[in-house]
Write an enzyme that holds these catalytic residues in place. Structure first.
Site, PDB file in Angstrom:
ATOM      1  N   ASP A 164       1.248  -1.386   0.229  1.00 40.46           N
ATOM      2  CA  ASP A 164      -0.121  -0.270   0.301  1.00 40.46           C
ATOM      3  C   ASP A 164       1.138   1.274  -0.021  1.00 40.46           C
ATOM      4  OD1 ASP A 164      -2.057   1.879   0.490  1.00 40.46           O
ATOM      5  OD2 ASP A 164      -2.675   1.068   2.258  1.00 40.46           O
TER       6      ASP A 164
ATOM      7  N   ASP B 260      -3.035   2.462  -6.112  1.00 41.22           N
ATOM      8  CA  ASP B 260      -1.729   2.995  -4.834  1.00 41.22           C
ATOM      9  C   ASP B 260      -1.918   1.429  -4.074  1.00 41.22           C
ATOM     10  OD1 ASP B 260      -4.219   3.097  -3.967  1.00 41.22           O
ATOM     11  OD2 ASP B 260      -3.722   4.445  -1.822  1.00 41.22           O
ATOM     12  N   GLU B 261      -2.357   0.426  -4.598  1.00 38.80           N
ATOM     13  CA  GLU B 261      -1.932  -0.591  -3.597  1.00 38.80           C
ATOM     14  C   GLU B 261      -2.375  -2.196  -4.556  1.00 38.80           C
ATOM     15  OE1 GLU B 261      -5.021  -1.482   0.122  1.00 38.80           O
ATOM     16  OE2 GLU B 261      -6.228  -0.847  -2.267  1.00 38.80           O
TER      17      GLU B 261
END
Length: 347
Positions: A10, A110-111
Site C-alpha cells: 500500500d 496505490d495498492e
C-alpha cells in the site's frame, strides 16, 4: 501443501506523497490534495492528506471548507488532484512490484497484492527480506514509501498493511491470525462500512473477535447468506481468494465528474453511455477488442470503488459494453449507500 505467503503493498498517502516528491519543500507542511467540484472555490472534498495535515484532523472525504478551517493559521497547501501524474508514478511502481511476484494483482492506483509463496518457498523470514528489498527499491527509484502487510491470505495481508503506517511492515504468521484479528475494530474488515458497523454495534459486535464469537446462522439471517458467511469467515481470518494475475493487458478508460453527487442510476447511465461511446471509438480506431469491462466510482467520501466483469470471448460490440456497464452499476448501487461524484468506464 506449501503455505501461501501473500503481501499487500500500500503506497502511503499516495497522492499527497507524489506532490511532496514533486516539490520537496512541502514535506514539513500540511498538504491536502482535493477534488474540487467547481461549484464554488471551496466546494468539493479532500482526496488525501499527508500525515502533518492528519494530525489536525484532516481526513479523506471531509469537505474542503472544513479542512481549511482545521488548518487555519497553519502554513497549509491545498492542491487539486493530478490523476495523470499519479498514474504515471503508479505504473512505474507497479512494474517494480510485479517483478518480485509469482502472481500479481493491482487493486487500485496505490495498492497491489503479491503472491510470493514460490519465490520465498513458503518462508516468512524470506518474505520479510523480500518486503524490505521492495520497500528499498520503491524508495530508491521513485522516492516514495509504502506499507506492506504479509499474511497467509489476501484478507490478513490487507488488514496487516494498515497496522503500521507510514513506511510500515507487519507480518502475521498463520498461527497468529486469530490473536492478531481479534482485538481490532470490526470496521477494519472490507465490507464493514458505516451503516454495517452501526448495525453490528446494536448486536454487541465491536471487535473482529466479537464477530468471530457471534452465531453464524444469526449473521446469515441478518445480513443474508453471502454476506453473513463472508463476515463469519473473515472474522476467523479465512480467505481462499487467489491473487489473480491479470497479465500484460492494456486498458482504455474514461472518467468524468457528474453535475451533482448522486446515486440515481438514470443520471449515472446517461454519463456512462457517453463514456462508453468514447472508449468504443478509441477501440475501433485502434482495431482492438475487449475481454474485460470495469466501472469506477469516486464516492462522496473520496473512496474509489471499482467493479469488473470478464467475458468468455473478446468482442468490440458497443451494445455489449453498455449492457455490462449498466449491470455493474445496478449491482454496485444496490451494495453501496454513498453517492457518486465521478464515474468511469474501463476496458
Amino acid at each position: 501443501m506449501q503455505a501461501r505467503v501473500i503481501m499487500l503493498v500500500d503506497l502511503d498517502y499516495f497522492f499527497a506523497q507524489c506532490e511532496e516528491r514533486r516539490n520537496p519543500s512541502l514535506r514539513e507542511k500540511p498538504v491536502v490534495v482535493c477534488v474540487y467540484s467547481g461549484r464554488s472555490e471551496d466546494s468539493g472534498a479532500v482526496s488525501t492528506a499527508n500525515y502533518v495535515a492528519r494530525k489536525y484532523g484532516v481526513t479523506s472525504g471531509i469537505p474542503i471548507f472544513l479542512a481549511k478551517k482545521k488548518l487555519k493559521e497553519k502554513d497549509a497547501v491545498f492542491l487539486p488532484v493530478d490523476h495523470e501524474f499519479y498514474e504515471e508514478v503508479s505504473e512505474k511502481i507497479m512494474k517494480i512490484l510485479r517483478s518480485h511476484a509469482d502472481l500479481f494483482e493491482q487493486v487500485g492506483i496505490d495498492e497491489a497484492y503479491l503472491d510470493v509463496s514460490q519465490k520465498v518457498k513458503g518462508s516468512l523470514e524470506e518474505a520479510k527480506e523480500l518486503a524490505q528489498k521492495i520497500k528499498e527499491e520503491v524508495k530508491a527509484q521513485q522516492k516514495l514509501t509504502c506499507s506492506i502487510g504479509i499474511g497467509p491470505n489476501k484478507l490478513v495481508a490487507k488488514v496487516a498493511a494498515d497496522i503500521q503506517k507510514p513506511d510500515g511492515l507487519t507480518i502475521v504468521k498463520p498461527e497468529q491470525v486469530e490473536s492478531f484479528l481479534s482485538p481490532l475494530p470490526v470496521s477494519r474488515l472490507i465490507g464493514v462500512g458505516r451503516k454495517t458497523k452501526k448495525r453490528m454495534q446494536t448486536l454487541g459486535i465491536r471487535t473482529i473477535g466479537d464477530l468471530a464469537k457471534y452465531d453464524v446462522q444469526r449473521l446469515i439471517e441478518i445480513f443474508g447468506k453471502k454476506l453473513g458467511t463472508y463476515f463469519h469467515n473473515a472474522s476467523i481470518g479465512e480467505d481462499y481468494e487467489l491473487v489473480q494475475e491479470r497479465g500484460e493487458v492494456e486498458s482504455i478508460s474514461r472518467i468524468s465528474t457528474l453535475k451533482e453527487d448522486t446515486r440515481d442510476l438514470k443520471i449515472i447511465l446517461e454519463k456512462t453511455k457517453q463514456l462508453c461511446d468514447e472508449v468504443h471509438a478509441k477501440l475501433v480506431q485502434r482495431e482492438l477488442g475487449f475481454k474485460s469491462v470495469g466501472i469506477v466510482a469516486v464516492m462522496t467520501d473520496m473512496s474509489v470503488r471499482s467493479r469488473s466483469k470478464t467475458l468468455e470471448n473478446p468482442t468490440n460490440e458497443l451494445e455489449v459494453l453498455k449492457k455490462i456497464v449498466k449491470e455493474l452499476f445496478e449491482k454496485f448501487l444496490s451494495e453501496s449507500e454513498l453517492e457518486a461524484r465521478r464515474v468511469g468506464v474501463k476496458v
